[in-house]
Design a protein around this motif. Structure first.
Motif, PDB file in Angstrom:
ATOM      1  N   ASN A  61       0.897  -1.125  -0.075  1.00 15.55           N
ATOM      2  CA  ASN A  61      -0.174  -0.246   0.012  1.00 15.55           C
ATOM      3  C   ASN A  61       0.851   1.269   0.030  1.00 15.55           C
ATOM      4  O   ASN A  61       0.194   2.350   0.259  1.00 15.55           O
ATOM      5  CB  ASN A  61      -0.771  -0.057   1.321  1.00 15.55           C
ATOM      6  CG  ASN A  61      -0.114   0.150   2.650  1.00 15.55           C
ATOM      7  OD1 ASN A  61       0.976  -0.123   2.669  1.00 15.55           O
ATOM      8  ND2 ASN A  61      -0.811   0.200   3.523  1.00 15.55           N
ATOM      9  N   ARG A  63       2.228   3.031  -2.513  1.00 14.27           N
ATOM     10  CA  ARG A  63       2.005   3.940  -3.459  1.00 14.27           C
ATOM     11  C   ARG A  63       0.814   4.516  -3.385  1.00 14.27           C
ATOM     12  O   ARG A  63       0.695   5.588  -3.566  1.00 14.27           O
ATOM     13  CB  ARG A  63       1.631   2.914  -4.874  1.00 14.27           C
ATOM     14  CG  ARG A  63       1.744   3.649  -6.196  1.00 14.27           C
ATOM     15  CD  ARG A  63       1.528   2.874  -7.361  1.00 14.27           C
ATOM     16  NE  ARG A  63       2.840   2.116  -7.445  1.00 14.27           N
ATOM     17  CZ  ARG A  63       2.735   1.055  -8.129  1.00 14.27           C
ATOM     18  NH1 ARG A  63       1.698   0.525  -8.845  1.00 14.27           N
ATOM     19  NH2 ARG A  63       4.052   0.377  -8.132  1.00 14.27           N
ATOM     20  N   LEU A  64      -0.280   3.908  -2.688  1.00 16.51           N
ATOM     21  CA  LEU A  64      -1.700   4.360  -2.345  1.00 16.51           C
ATOM     22  C   LEU A  64      -1.392   5.509  -1.239  1.00 16.51           C
ATOM     23  O   LEU A  64      -1.896   6.548  -1.300  1.00 16.51           O
ATOM     24  CB  LEU A  64      -2.510   3.427  -2.015  1.00 16.51           C
ATOM     25  CG  LEU A  64      -2.885   2.205  -2.698  1.00 16.51           C
ATOM     26  CD1 LEU A  64      -3.977   1.375  -2.373  1.00 16.51           C
ATOM     27  CD2 LEU A  64      -3.675   2.911  -4.052  1.00 16.51           C
ATOM     28  N   ARG A  66       1.167   7.214  -0.939  1.00 15.92           N
ATOM     29  CA  ARG A  66       1.877   8.515  -1.491  1.00 15.92           C
ATOM     30  C   ARG A  66       0.888   9.328  -2.226  1.00 15.92           C
ATOM     31  O   ARG A  66       1.339  10.639  -2.224  1.00 15.92           O
ATOM     32  CB  ARG A  66       2.963   7.866  -2.411  1.00 15.92           C
ATOM     33  CG  ARG A  66       4.244   8.877  -2.341  1.00 15.92           C
ATOM     34  CD  ARG A  66       5.393   8.163  -3.358  1.00 15.92           C
ATOM     35  NE  ARG A  66       5.510   6.639  -3.132  1.00 15.92           N
ATOM     36  CZ  ARG A  66       5.680   6.022  -4.105  1.00 15.92           C
ATOM     37  NH1 ARG A  66       5.797   6.322  -5.294  1.00 15.92           N
ATOM     38  NH2 ARG A  66       5.949   4.752  -3.866  1.00 15.92           N
ATOM     39  N   GLN A  67       0.033   8.740  -2.567  1.00 18.06           N
ATOM     40  CA  GLN A  67      -1.101   9.523  -3.494  1.00 18.06           C
ATOM     41  C   GLN A  67      -1.905  10.394  -2.626  1.00 18.06           C
ATOM     42  O   GLN A  67      -2.911  11.129  -3.116  1.00 18.06           O
ATOM     43  CB  GLN A  67      -1.936   8.728  -4.608  1.00 18.06           C
ATOM     44  CG  GLN A  67      -0.915   8.101  -5.512  1.00 18.06           C
ATOM     45  CD  GLN A  67      -1.736   6.937  -6.190  1.00 18.06           C
ATOM     46  OE1 GLN A  67      -2.719   6.555  -5.847  1.00 18.06           O
ATOM     47  NE2 GLN A  67      -0.788   6.268  -7.161  1.00 18.06           N
ATOM     48  N   ARG A  68      -2.105  10.262  -1.144  1.00 15.44           N
ATOM     49  CA  ARG A  68      -3.192  10.843  -0.537  1.00 15.44           C
ATOM     50  C   ARG A  68      -2.558  12.418  -0.457  1.00 15.44           C
ATOM     51  O   ARG A  68      -1.247  12.722  -0.148  1.00 15.44           O
ATOM     52  CB  ARG A  68      -3.226  10.203   0.783  1.00 15.44           C
ATOM     53  CG  ARG A  68      -3.634   8.810   0.993  1.00 15.44           C
ATOM     54  CD  ARG A  68      -4.562   8.671   1.775  1.00 15.44           C
ATOM     55  NE  ARG A  68      -4.791   7.087   1.667  1.00 15.44           N
ATOM     56  CZ  ARG A  68      -6.071   6.803   1.294  1.00 15.44           C
ATOM     57  NH1 ARG A  68      -7.086   7.491   0.942  1.00 15.44           N
ATOM     58  NH2 ARG A  68      -6.748   5.582   1.403  1.00 15.44           N
ATOM     59  N   PRO A  69      -3.753  13.068  -0.117  1.00  8.89           N
ATOM     60  CA  PRO A  69      -3.200  14.838  -0.098  1.00  8.89           C
ATOM     61  C   PRO A  69      -2.474  14.920   0.847  1.00  8.89           C
ATOM     62  O   PRO A  69      -1.562  15.885   0.848  1.00  8.89           O
ATOM     63  CB  PRO A  69      -4.751  15.174   0.067  1.00  8.89           C
ATOM     64  CG  PRO A  69      -5.574  14.360  -0.803  1.00  8.89           C
ATOM     65  CD  PRO A  69      -4.882  12.978  -0.286  1.00  8.89           C
ATOM     66  N   ASN A  71      -0.205  13.371   2.225  1.00  2.00           N
ATOM     67  CA  ASN A  71       1.214  12.600   2.167  1.00  2.00           C
ATOM     68  C   ASN A  71       1.698  13.444   1.142  1.00  2.00           C
ATOM     69  O   ASN A  71       3.291  13.147   0.748  1.00  2.00           O
ATOM     70  CB  ASN A  71       1.189  11.180   1.973  1.00  2.00           C
ATOM     71  CG  ASN A  71       0.646  10.398   3.163  1.00  2.00           C
ATOM     72  OD1 ASN A  71       0.752  10.971   4.559  1.00  2.00           O
ATOM     73  ND2 ASN A  71      -0.030   9.310   3.217  1.00  2.00           N
ATOM     74  N   ARG A  72       1.551  14.336   0.509  1.00  4.05           N
ATOM     75  CA  ARG A  72       2.121  14.951  -0.748  1.00  4.05           C
ATOM     76  C   ARG A  72       2.894  16.032  -0.354  1.00  4.05           C
ATOM     77  O   ARG A  72       2.464  16.752   0.579  1.00  4.05           O
ATOM     78  CB  ARG A  72       1.158  15.806  -1.747  1.00  4.05           C
ATOM     79  CG  ARG A  72       0.340  14.339  -2.724  1.00  4.05           C
ATOM     80  CD  ARG A  72      -0.808  15.333  -3.573  1.00  4.05           C
ATOM     81  NE  ARG A  72      -1.520  14.232  -4.244  1.00  4.05           N
ATOM     82  CZ  ARG A  72      -2.695  14.294  -4.550  1.00  4.05           C
ATOM     83  NH1 ARG A  72      -3.273  15.433  -4.931  1.00  4.05           N
ATOM     84  NH2 ARG A  72      -3.471  13.564  -5.088  1.00  4.05           N
TER      85      ARG A  72
END
Length: 73
Positions: A61, A63-64, A66-69, A71-72
């Motif tokens: 998980n 990659r998922l 990393r895409q969360r707002p 965690n950007r």
């Protein structure tokens, strides 16, 4: 006796087997050649080595997350 590293612990037994525990629960038992390989690989950083040998290295998980707002960067 094995090394303590963030919840992981390993114990080498007299018969040559290695028992790996995580927070007091057995995560795996290695015997024979695999036990010898493990003991040779455990060196400076036992946390990473034990996590890889027990399968707790990656959950899939990353990659998922990393895409969360939040965690950007």
């Amino acid at each position: 006796m094995g090394q303590q590293a963030q919840g992981f612990r390993y114990v080498e037994r007299a018969d040559g087997s290695v028992v790996i525990t995580h927070h007091g629960r057995v995560a795996g038992t290695l015997r024979g050649g695999r036990a010898a390989e493990f003991l040779a690989a455990v060196g400076d950083d036992p946390q990473l080595v034990v996590a890889r040998w027990t399968g707790n290295h990656r959950r899939g998980n990353e990659r998922l997350a990393r895409q969360r707002p939040r965690n950007r960067g």
